[in-house]
Design a protein around this motif. Structure first.
Motif, PDB file in Angstrom:
ATOM      1  N   THR A   1       0.822  -1.205   0.000  1.00 39.11           N
ATOM      2  CA  THR A   1       0.000   0.000   0.000  1.00 39.11           C
ATOM      3  C   THR A   1       0.860   1.261   0.000  1.00 39.11           C
ATOM      4  OG1 THR A   1      -0.132  -0.114   2.419  1.00 39.11           O
ATOM      5  CG2 THR A   1      -1.975  -1.049   1.183  1.00 39.11           C
TER       6      THR A   1
ATOM      7  N   PRO B   1      -0.650  -6.989   7.675  1.00 39.26           N
ATOM      8  CA  PRO B   1      -0.383  -5.633   8.178  1.00 39.26           C
ATOM      9  C   PRO B   1       1.111  -5.445   8.412  1.00 39.26           C
ATOM     10  CG  PRO B   1      -2.112  -6.728   9.450  1.00 39.26           C
ATOM     11  CD  PRO B   1      -1.471  -7.777   8.589  1.00 39.26           C
TER      12      PRO B   1
ATOM     13  N   GLN C   1       3.984  -3.169  10.272  1.00 35.81           N
ATOM     14  CA  GLN C   1       4.514  -2.186  11.209  1.00 35.81           C
ATOM     15  C   GLN C   1       5.935  -2.620  11.581  1.00 35.81           C
ATOM     16  OE1 GLN C   1       2.943   0.777  12.608  1.00 35.81           O
ATOM     17  NE2 GLN C   1       1.745   0.365  10.758  1.00 35.81           N
TER      18      GLN C   1
ATOM     19  N   GLN D   1       9.164   3.020   4.275  1.00 39.69           N
ATOM     20  CA  GLN D   1       7.922   3.073   5.046  1.00 39.69           C
ATOM     21  C   GLN D   1       8.100   3.725   6.415  1.00 39.69           C
ATOM     22  OE1 GLN D   1       5.241  -0.360   4.833  1.00 39.69           O
ATOM     23  NE2 GLN D   1       6.603  -1.277   3.320  1.00 39.69           N
TER      24      GLN D   1
ATOM     25  N   ASN E   1       2.756   4.952   7.968  1.00 43.67           N
ATOM     26  CA  ASN E   1       1.356   4.698   7.636  1.00 43.67           C
ATOM     27  C   ASN E   1       0.824   3.593   8.536  1.00 43.67           C
ATOM     28  OD1 ASN E   1      -1.123   4.071   6.561  1.00 43.67           O
ATOM     29  ND2 ASN E   1      -0.414   3.769   4.458  1.00 43.67           N
ATOM     30  N   PRO E   2      -0.033   3.927   9.510  1.00 42.32           N
ATOM     31  CA  PRO E   2      -0.524   2.895  10.435  1.00 42.32           C
ATOM     32  C   PRO E   2      -1.420   1.858   9.767  1.00 42.32           C
ATOM     33  CG  PRO E   2      -1.679   4.977  10.792  1.00 42.32           C
ATOM     34  CD  PRO E   2      -0.557   5.261   9.841  1.00 42.32           C
ATOM     35  N   SER E   3      -1.891   2.143   8.553  1.00 43.24           N
ATOM     36  CA  SER E   3      -2.761   1.206   7.832  1.00 43.24           C
ATOM     37  C   SER E   3      -2.006   0.417   6.768  1.00 43.24           C
ATOM     38  CB  SER E   3      -3.922   1.964   7.177  1.00 43.24           C
ATOM     39  OG  SER E   3      -4.674   2.668   8.131  1.00 43.24           O
ATOM     40  N   ALA E   4      -0.682   0.474   6.790  1.00 37.88           N
ATOM     41  CA  ALA E   4       0.114  -0.169   5.739  1.00 37.88           C
ATOM     42  C   ALA E   4      -0.133  -1.671   5.704  1.00 37.88           C
ATOM     43  CB  ALA E   4       1.590   0.114   5.952  1.00 37.88           C
ATOM     44  N   GLN E   5      -0.251  -2.194   4.491  1.00 39.03           N
ATOM     45  CA  GLN E   5      -0.403  -3.627   4.259  1.00 39.03           C
ATOM     46  C   GLN E   5       0.476  -4.039   3.097  1.00 39.03           C
ATOM     47  OE1 GLN E   5      -4.667  -4.156   3.508  1.00 39.03           O
ATOM     48  NE2 GLN E   5      -4.823  -5.334   5.397  1.00 39.03           N
TER      49      GLN E   5
ATOM     50  N   ASP F   1      -9.715 -10.253   0.320  1.00 36.38           N
ATOM     51  CA  ASP F   1     -10.753  -9.539   1.065  1.00 36.38           C
ATOM     52  C   ASP F   1     -12.153 -10.074   0.808  1.00 36.38           C
ATOM     53  OD1 ASP F   1     -11.293  -8.620  -1.495  1.00 36.38           O
ATOM     54  OD2 ASP F   1     -10.578  -6.583  -1.127  1.00 36.38           O
TER      55      ASP F   1
END
Length: 319
Positions: free
Chosen positions: A65, A92, A94, A120, A181-185, A288
């Motif tokens: 992402t 995810p 992090q 990132q 980006n806390p929503s990184a995938q 998804d």
């Protein structure tokens, strides 16, 4: 695990060593006791292991992402014997800044990280470790393994690693959850050899690589119209250099739908008529589970009905 059992378990190549995000993706696919793990040093080696027969499958990153497509994967899939994508999983992403016991944040001047990890976390690094030097790593856990090995001196002071690697390699966390980006995938795919196309689920993707017929105005539009005219949405499209001359590009794309869908089949046949190179890289379930929007006139029944109507006209029934 006995040698007899090892010979029957499927072998999965993945970017190692243990603790990488790729291993986390692998564990979504198959439990550790149900396969043989084959950690390798880079994505191309994982894919080549399937081609050579050293592995039955490979799990590799294909899209982020933050960074978009993973070029090493996209390029390796095109070169060599045909392979297909069998499945995708989402992980995810992090990071933890970690080091050997005794190292503090104030000591850190050189940070080892995989290039994607560095990108990132670059804003956090600029804010908290201004002027820090990037020491590239082959994977997200390669520097963790170096720290754990006790090798001295190291070429870095700390490393950006997946959270799971901290305990695995007995590291000390200096900062946690530091991705910008806390929503990184990251999207990972399972690669295998071609075979019977798996049945459609109703929420599928089809991955293709296409070369344009020539470098002229409208060539890209003509390619895209093959999908648009049949109601097929592209969820990803990226250009990659073909490599034989400047200005020559191929297009890697994910289309919403399955190769056995009438609209997808018609679109792929349209590409085959117009383009000199069309590579099918598999139809597989979306991670998804989201089904595509099917517009009026693009259902299987619509295509079959129109085809039967044309056949009746050709057979002399004009009613």
């Amino acid at each position: 695990m006995t040698d007899a059992l090892l010979t029957v378990l499927p072998r999965y190549a993945y970017l190692g060593p243990a603790g990488t995000f790729t291993e986390a993706a692998l564990r979504q696919v198959v439990a550790a006791e149900a396969c043989v793990d084959l950690p390798v040093s880079d994505v191309a080696s994982a894919i080549d292991a399937v081609r050579s027969g050293a592995a039955d499958f490979a799990v590799v990153a294909i899209e982020s992402t933050v960074e978009g497509g993973v070029t090493a994967t996209l390029d390796s899939l095109v070169a060599g014997k045909p392979l297909v994508i069998l499945r995708e999983v989402l992980v995810p992403v992090q990071f933890t800044l970690a080091a050997a016991p005794g190292v503090t944040l104030a000591d850190v001047r050189r940070v080892s990280a995989h290039p994607h990890a560095w990108v990132q976390c670059r804003h956090w690094l600029a804010s908290h470790l201004p002027g820090s030097v990037h020491v590239p790593a082959t994977s997200n856990t390669a520097p963790a393994a170096l720290i754990a090995s006790g090798e001295s001196p190291l070429s870095f002071d700390a490393a950006l690693v997946p959270p799971a690697a901290v305990d695995l390699y007995n590291l000390v966390p200096l900062a946690q959850g530091i991705a910008d980006n806390p929503s990184a995938q990251t999207r990972f795919v399972v690669i295998g050899k071609p075979g019977t196309v798996p049945p459609r689920t109703g929420a599928d993707k089809t991955t293709l690589v296409v070369h344009l017929p020539d470098n002229e105005a409208g060539a890209l539009l003509a390619m895209l119209e093959q999908f648009a005219a049949r109601g097929v949405n592209l969820s990803r499209i990226e250009s990659r250099p073909i490599g034989d001359a400047l200005g020559r590009y191929s297009f890697s794309m994910d289309a919403d739908g399955h190769i056995t869908d009438e609209r997808m089949g018609e679109a792929v046949m349209g590409l085959r008529r117009r383009c000199p190179f069309v590579l099918y890289l598999g139809s597989y379930p979306r991670a998804d589970g989201v089904a595509p929007t099917v517009h009026l006139g693009t259902t299987d029944d619509d295509f079959l009905g129109a085809r039967n109507w044309l056949t009746s006209i050709r057979d002399g029934d004009a009613t």
